[in-house]
Design a protein around this motif. Structure first.
Motif, PDB file in Angstrom:
ATOM      1  N   LYS A 101       5.486  -4.344  11.078  1.00 45.06           N
ATOM      2  CA  LYS A 101       4.804  -5.301  10.767  1.00 45.06           C
ATOM      3  C   LYS A 101       4.415  -4.548   9.322  1.00 45.06           C
ATOM      4  N   VAL A 102       4.098  -3.455   9.244  1.00 43.80           N
ATOM      5  CA  VAL A 102       3.313  -3.145   7.994  1.00 43.80           C
ATOM      6  C   VAL A 102       4.102  -2.802   6.712  1.00 43.80           C
ATOM      7  N   MET A 103       5.028  -2.069   6.869  1.00 39.57           N
ATOM      8  CA  MET A 103       6.174  -2.060   6.307  1.00 39.57           C
ATOM      9  C   MET A 103       6.942  -2.843   5.445  1.00 39.57           C
ATOM     10  N   PRO A 104       7.310  -3.803   6.034  1.00 42.38           N
ATOM     11  CA  PRO A 104       8.070  -4.667   5.509  1.00 42.38           C
ATOM     12  C   PRO A 104       7.282  -5.854   4.519  1.00 42.38           C
ATOM     13  N   LYS A 105       5.774  -6.137   4.931  1.00 45.41           N
ATOM     14  CA  LYS A 105       4.644  -6.773   3.920  1.00 45.41           C
ATOM     15  C   LYS A 105       4.769  -5.168   2.907  1.00 45.41           C
ATOM     16  N   LEU A 106       5.008  -3.784   3.123  1.00 45.47           N
ATOM     17  CA  LEU A 106       4.089  -3.156   1.909  1.00 45.47           C
ATOM     18  C   LEU A 106       5.599  -3.321   1.174  1.00 45.47           C
ATOM     19  N   LYS A 107       6.872  -3.878   1.336  1.00 45.81           N
ATOM     20  CA  LYS A 107       7.706  -3.917   0.563  1.00 45.81           C
ATOM     21  C   LYS A 107       8.256  -5.238   0.134  1.00 45.81           C
ATOM     22  N   GLU A 108       7.384  -6.023   0.424  1.00 45.51           N
ATOM     23  CA  GLU A 108       7.079  -7.465  -0.350  1.00 45.51           C
ATOM     24  C   GLU A 108       6.222  -7.204  -1.793  1.00 45.51           C
ATOM     25  N   ILE A 109       5.744  -6.137  -1.450  1.00 42.40           N
ATOM     26  CA  ILE A 109       4.627  -5.787  -2.674  1.00 42.40           C
ATOM     27  C   ILE A 109       6.042  -4.972  -3.602  1.00 42.40           C
ATOM     28  N   ASN A 110       6.443  -4.173  -3.412  1.00 42.63           N
ATOM     29  CA  ASN A 110       6.971  -2.916  -3.870  1.00 42.63           C
ATOM     30  C   ASN A 110       7.828  -2.471  -3.294  1.00 42.63           C
ATOM     31  N   PHE A 111       9.419  -3.157  -3.207  1.00 40.63           N
ATOM     32  CA  PHE A 111      10.889  -2.521  -2.699  1.00 40.63           C
ATOM     33  C   PHE A 111      10.542  -1.135  -2.195  1.00 40.63           C
ATOM     34  N   ASN A 112      10.175  -0.135  -3.359  1.00 33.22           N
ATOM     35  CA  ASN A 112      10.032   1.197  -3.357  1.00 33.22           C
ATOM     36  C   ASN A 112       9.138   1.828  -2.573  1.00 33.22           C
ATOM     37  N   ALA A 113       8.394   0.575  -1.924  1.00 29.58           N
ATOM     38  CA  ALA A 113       7.565   1.236  -1.759  1.00 29.58           C
ATOM     39  C   ALA A 113       7.320   2.477  -0.394  1.00 29.58           C
ATOM     40  N   GLU A 114       8.479   2.900  -0.117  1.00 31.72           N
ATOM     41  CA  GLU A 114       8.005   3.653   0.843  1.00 31.72           C
ATOM     42  C   GLU A 114       7.918   4.370  -0.406  1.00 31.72           C
ATOM     43  N   LYS A 115       9.036   5.177  -1.102  1.00 31.83           N
ATOM     44  CA  LYS A 115       9.002   5.782  -1.818  1.00 31.83           C
ATOM     45  C   LYS A 115       7.657   6.648  -2.914  1.00 31.83           C
ATOM     46  N   SER A 116       6.543   5.574  -2.895  1.00 30.71           N
ATOM     47  CA  SER A 116       5.982   5.548  -3.842  1.00 30.71           C
ATOM     48  C   SER A 116       5.085   5.837  -3.174  1.00 30.71           C
ATOM     49  N   ILE A 117       4.437   6.124  -1.503  1.00 29.04           N
ATOM     50  CA  ILE A 117       4.232   6.626  -0.584  1.00 29.04           C
ATOM     51  C   ILE A 117       4.334   8.107  -0.286  1.00 29.04           C
ATOM     52  N   VAL A 118       5.651   8.218  -0.183  1.00 25.52           N
ATOM     53  CA  VAL A 118       6.121   9.793   0.339  1.00 25.52           C
ATOM     54  C   VAL A 118       5.927  10.619  -1.617  1.00 25.52           C
ATOM     55  N   SER A 119       5.876   9.795  -2.341  1.00 27.32           N
ATOM     56  CA  SER A 119       5.664   9.825  -4.023  1.00 27.32           C
ATOM     57  C   SER A 119       4.241  11.114  -4.278  1.00 27.32           C
ATOM     58  N   LEU A 120       3.193   9.661  -3.681  1.00 27.41           N
ATOM     59  CA  LEU A 120       1.801   9.738  -3.624  1.00 27.41           C
ATOM     60  C   LEU A 120       1.739  11.382  -2.377  1.00 27.41           C
ATOM     61  N   ALA A 121       2.481  11.604  -1.137  1.00 27.66           N
ATOM     62  CA  ALA A 121       2.189  13.254  -0.848  1.00 27.66           C
ATOM     63  C   ALA A 121       2.925  14.233  -0.949  1.00 27.66           C
ATOM     64  N   ASN A 122       3.130  13.687  -2.531  1.00 29.69           N
ATOM     65  CA  ASN A 122       4.041  15.338  -2.869  1.00 29.69           C
ATOM     66  C   ASN A 122       3.546  15.654  -3.705  1.00 29.69           C
ATOM     67  N   ILE A 123       2.293  14.353  -4.494  1.00 33.99           N
ATOM     68  CA  ILE A 123       1.479  14.420  -5.214  1.00 33.99           C
ATOM     69  C   ILE A 123       0.501  15.473  -4.850  1.00 33.99           C
ATOM     70  N   ALA A 124       0.006  15.164  -3.706  1.00 35.10           N
ATOM     71  CA  ALA A 124      -1.538  16.148  -2.648  1.00 35.10           C
ATOM     72  C   ALA A 124      -1.198  17.302  -2.445  1.00 35.10           C
ATOM     73  N   VAL A 125       0.078  17.203  -2.372  1.00 33.52           N
ATOM     74  CA  VAL A 125       0.944  18.506  -1.678  1.00 33.52           C
ATOM     75  C   VAL A 125       0.414  19.790  -3.334  1.00 33.52           C
ATOM     76  N   SER A 126       1.363  19.334  -4.817  1.00 36.14           N
ATOM     77  CA  SER A 126       1.250  19.878  -5.223  1.00 36.14           C
ATOM     78  C   SER A 126      -0.056  20.309  -5.868  1.00 36.14           C
ATOM     79  N   HIS A 127      -1.128  19.788  -5.927  1.00 36.43           N
ATOM     80  CA  HIS A 127      -2.907  19.532  -6.317  1.00 36.43           C
ATOM     81  C   HIS A 127      -3.272  20.134  -4.679  1.00 36.43           C
ATOM     82  N   SER A 128      -3.480  20.173  -3.887  1.00 37.89           N
ATOM     83  CA  SER A 128      -3.370  21.401  -2.809  1.00 37.89           C
ATOM     84  C   SER A 128      -3.179  23.014  -3.293  1.00 37.89           C
ATOM     85  N   ASN A 129      -1.532  22.897  -3.749  1.00 38.33           N
ATOM     86  CA  ASN A 129      -1.342  24.054  -4.023  1.00 38.33           C
ATOM     87  C   ASN A 129      -2.113  25.382  -5.162  1.00 38.33           C
TER      88      ASN A 129
END
Length: 231
Positions: A199-227
């Motif tokens: 339900k949620v991810m399909p709606k997010l992909k309507e806003i940004n088809f690459n939403a999945e990659k963008s969300i994971v990119s945020l995770a990578n930034i959080a990992v870098s910040h933590s390091n």
């Protein structure tokens, strides 16, 4: 995709015959893909491969058929197969199921020397996990998502498919003629993660088809910040 897993093994010094790989194997697309790739690579590197299947015993005959399908795949491909069935009294919810799986993995990790655990988490799983944590409330650590390598008691859990999407993994299985189990409970949106997936991810992909990659990119930034903070 085999090259991606191969590079993962080399990066983590697992491309040798010293280890026993315990692979969580539900028979769905993700774990089927992972087990098939590791089976191919075991012929190259010589590591021992064991498929671990936990029958959660939630879906009666369907659960049993899934187990039999997994066993048959392993027999055809000469992969050692170990399965157990959860007691019916175990609580039927996401957290209990997850804990039961890891308890099952650890039980056999303790029986095999030089063993490590492999799970078939994907980039899609990671994005859904991050969304779930954001909604529930999280900080920098929670935003880091699923780690490609984590410690579990005295063992390591590896996730070689974490950079791959669920669609890419399904395409791999189809191209190889691999027939996956179809767990009907994955469609039940009463489970929170299924609700996010369907339900949620399909709606997010309507806003940004690459939403999945963008969300994971945020995770990578959080990992870098933590390091940086921990240096």
């Amino acid at each position: 995709m085999i090259d991606i897993v191969d590079k993962f093994l080399k990066k983590n010094n697992l491309n040798n015959s010293d280890n026993t790989f315990l692979v969580g194997f539900s028979g769905g697309y993700d774990s089927l893909c992972l087990l098939d790739i590791l089976n191919n690579l075991s012929k190259k590197y010589g590591f021992k491969l064991i498929a671990l299947h936990l029958n959660h015993n939630w879906r009666g005959d369907e659960s049993l058929q899934d187990e039999l399908n997994c066993k048959k795949f392993c027999e055809i491909n000469s992969i050692e197969f170990i399965s157990e069935t959860l007691d019916a009294c175990v609580k039927k919810d996401e957290n209990s199921a997850r804990q039961a799986r890891y308890d099952f993995f650890l039980k056999y990790a303790e029986k095999y020397p030089d063993s490590c655990i492999f799970t078939a988490h994907t980039r899609s799983d990671n994005a859904e996990t991050i969304i779930y944590r954001i909604v529930k409330g999280t900080g920098i650590k929670g935003l880091q998502g699923i780690s490609p390598v984590r410690e579990l008691d005295n063992y390591k859990v590896y996730r070689p498919l974490l950079t791959m999407s669920r669609d890419e993994i399904e395409s791999y299985c189809i191209s190889k003629g691999l027939i996956a189990n179809n767990d009907s409970s994955n469609l039940d949106i009463n489970y929170k993660r299924n609700f996010i997936r369907h339900k949620v991810m399909p709606k997010l992909k309507e806003i940004n088809f690459n939403a999945e990659k963008s969300i994971v990119s945020l995770a990578n930034i959080a990992v870098s910040h933590s390091n940086i903070v921990n240096e």
